[in-house]
Enzyme design. Sequence first.
Site, short mmCIF file in Angstrom:
data_model
loop_
_atom_site.label_atom_id
_atom_site.label_comp_id
_atom_site.label_asym_id
_atom_site.label_seq_id
_atom_site.Cartn_x
_atom_site.Cartn_y
_atom_site.Cartn_z
N LYS A 65 0.85 -1.20 0.00
CA LYS A 65 0.00 0.00 0.00
C LYS A 65 0.88 1.25 0.00
CE LYS A 65 -4.02 1.92 2.48
NZ LYS A 65 -4.91 1.82 3.64
N SER A 94 -10.10 2.13 2.61
CA SER A 94 -9.12 2.82 1.77
C SER A 94 -8.14 1.88 1.06
CB SER A 94 -8.32 3.80 2.61
OG SER A 94 -7.49 3.11 3.53
N SER A 109 -10.61 0.02 6.85
CA SER A 109 -9.91 0.09 5.57
C SER A 109 -9.23 -1.19 5.10
CB SER A 109 -8.87 1.21 5.59
OG SER A 109 -9.50 2.46 5.50
#
EC number: 6.3.5.7
Lengths: 95, 521
Positions: free
Chosen positions: B79, B187, B211
């Site tokens: 990420k 997210s 998330s």
Amino acid sequence: MSVDLQTVKRVARLARIAVSEEDAERMTGELNAILGFVEQLNEVDVSGVEPMTSVTPMEMKKRQDAVTDGNKAADIVANAPATEENFFLVPKVVE
Amino acid sequence: MSDLTHLTISEARAKLRGKEISAAEITEAYLAAIDRANPVLNAYVAVTADKARDMAKASDAKLAKGEGGALEGIPLGIKDLFATEGIHTQACSHVLDGFEPRYESTVTTNLWADGAVMLGKLNMDEFAMGSSNETSYYGPVINPWRRSRVDTVVMPTTHQGDGGFVSAGGTKTQRTLDNAQLVPGGSSGGSASSVAAFLCAGATATDTGGSIRQPAALTGTVGIKPTYGRCSRWGIVAFASSLDQAGPIARDVRDAAILLRSMASVDPKDTTSVDRPVPDYEAAIGKPIKGMKVGIPKEYRVDGMPEDIEALWQQGIAWLKDAGAEIVDISLPHTKYALPAYYIVAPAEASSNLARYDGVRYGLRVPGKDIIDMYEKTRAAGFGREVKRRIMIGTYVLSAGYYDAYYLQAQKVRTLIKRDFENVFAAGVDVILTPATPSAAFGIADEDMASDPVKMYLNDIFTVTVNMAGLPGISVPAGLDGKGLPLGLQLIGRPFDEETLFQTAHVIEQAAGRFQPEKWW
């Protein structure tokens, strides 16, 4: 509680975010929607309840008071938009 | 050899150790898959092909000597929130333009030490603020799942004679994929989408209000947010420091256990990292759950919840009961206040954490007539709408005169939310079963959610309590809805009892099977 246009502009100033008149008007509506949503917290009886300060009960870790890192000036300024001799450059702040 | 990308981490690990495949081969297979799919799915914001090839080569040398680590030669996506030395790290924000840190996050350091190979950086909502991956500066990520329509098709008919007699040829059902593009959740949308679409063997992710678990549920993948303090936050771009935790998104429960063991550590560089040895999570998988007490909280039955989700929850209860668990009804009375309390605590912490983006030390700078003007213009240009909204809310609730009414009240409510869980666990409940999300994946640019920020926030209604209480939670795929989209169940455990979550999630996985999208990309 709700916010008006003047409050939104003041908060934007505190947050150091430039807002146009149009931005500020849109944000007023959005912020009031969110503040309206969080209003329901007032129904909760919190008398005698301590505010949370740490989600896990643990003692703050402390390290030895010794130098463990350093001499990285070039690394620290490497990503800055403007530098000179390992200093950050900013617009003039003192007349 | 594109089917190499379909191996789970445990399968690839066995083949790499058995020298049936090489790290170079599996890495090339993933790089080729990314090349083909990324223009459509937009899951990666940076692909580090050269680095991946170098790391794979080093892994092959280690494997040849029988010295491979726990993840030797396994290609992973990272990420964009994790600092990776010399590589794109921008939290998918414009304000961090060009930022390439001179240091590596603890979590990724742990992964590389165990032999993992980095494929690149994954797309995400800007600063991890969002539930659809649409707030990214790099554009939305597309979910590899699409809705499908099941039609009953009438077989061709035949006309006979002058009387116009018509005989129907019978019917059959036919599944057609819809063209509408769906969000992968957020997210960690890039992490979830890339794992579901076979663009990495597993991915790192982070979870502040849901998330990891919400995008995992929306893409048919497994995601675990461990207990606060289990993974070091050092080198992870901060959003809300008292809630942020890193964890993996993987294709199955075993892979999630393998990844978490490598990601987690005790780190002197993070004062909230907890001094507890990291257990072998994989060893918990396959252990029977007979006699385990599973709590079903009545407050998670919300108005307007789709029937598919209620049915899935009932199915999950039945599976665990069949496996010998004892099902008990429980109450977590402050559940409904978790989301509003979160929308005070998280923006307040975010407004402080994001004060550092000032156009001086890194990233974007927009010139101004003086230093204040420069700050204001830089932050106006650098932050997207959702990020500005949260900074503004945070600044407001922390400002003079409002602190007690908002922030202090929210932190007291947070104490009560945590107490709800403590009471239930003290009463002997081992694990709590809930739905993971209130809906399946929704469309890109959903008008309802775009017009009202609170509607988007409601996506996290089942996940956010876990962050507020610092507990571990796992999302495991449990079925498909009527439109063929994956749905997940969530298990919530005691602090640092991730093992029970893996053990129980595996029982659900065994009963439900695994789900993968039909390839259209």
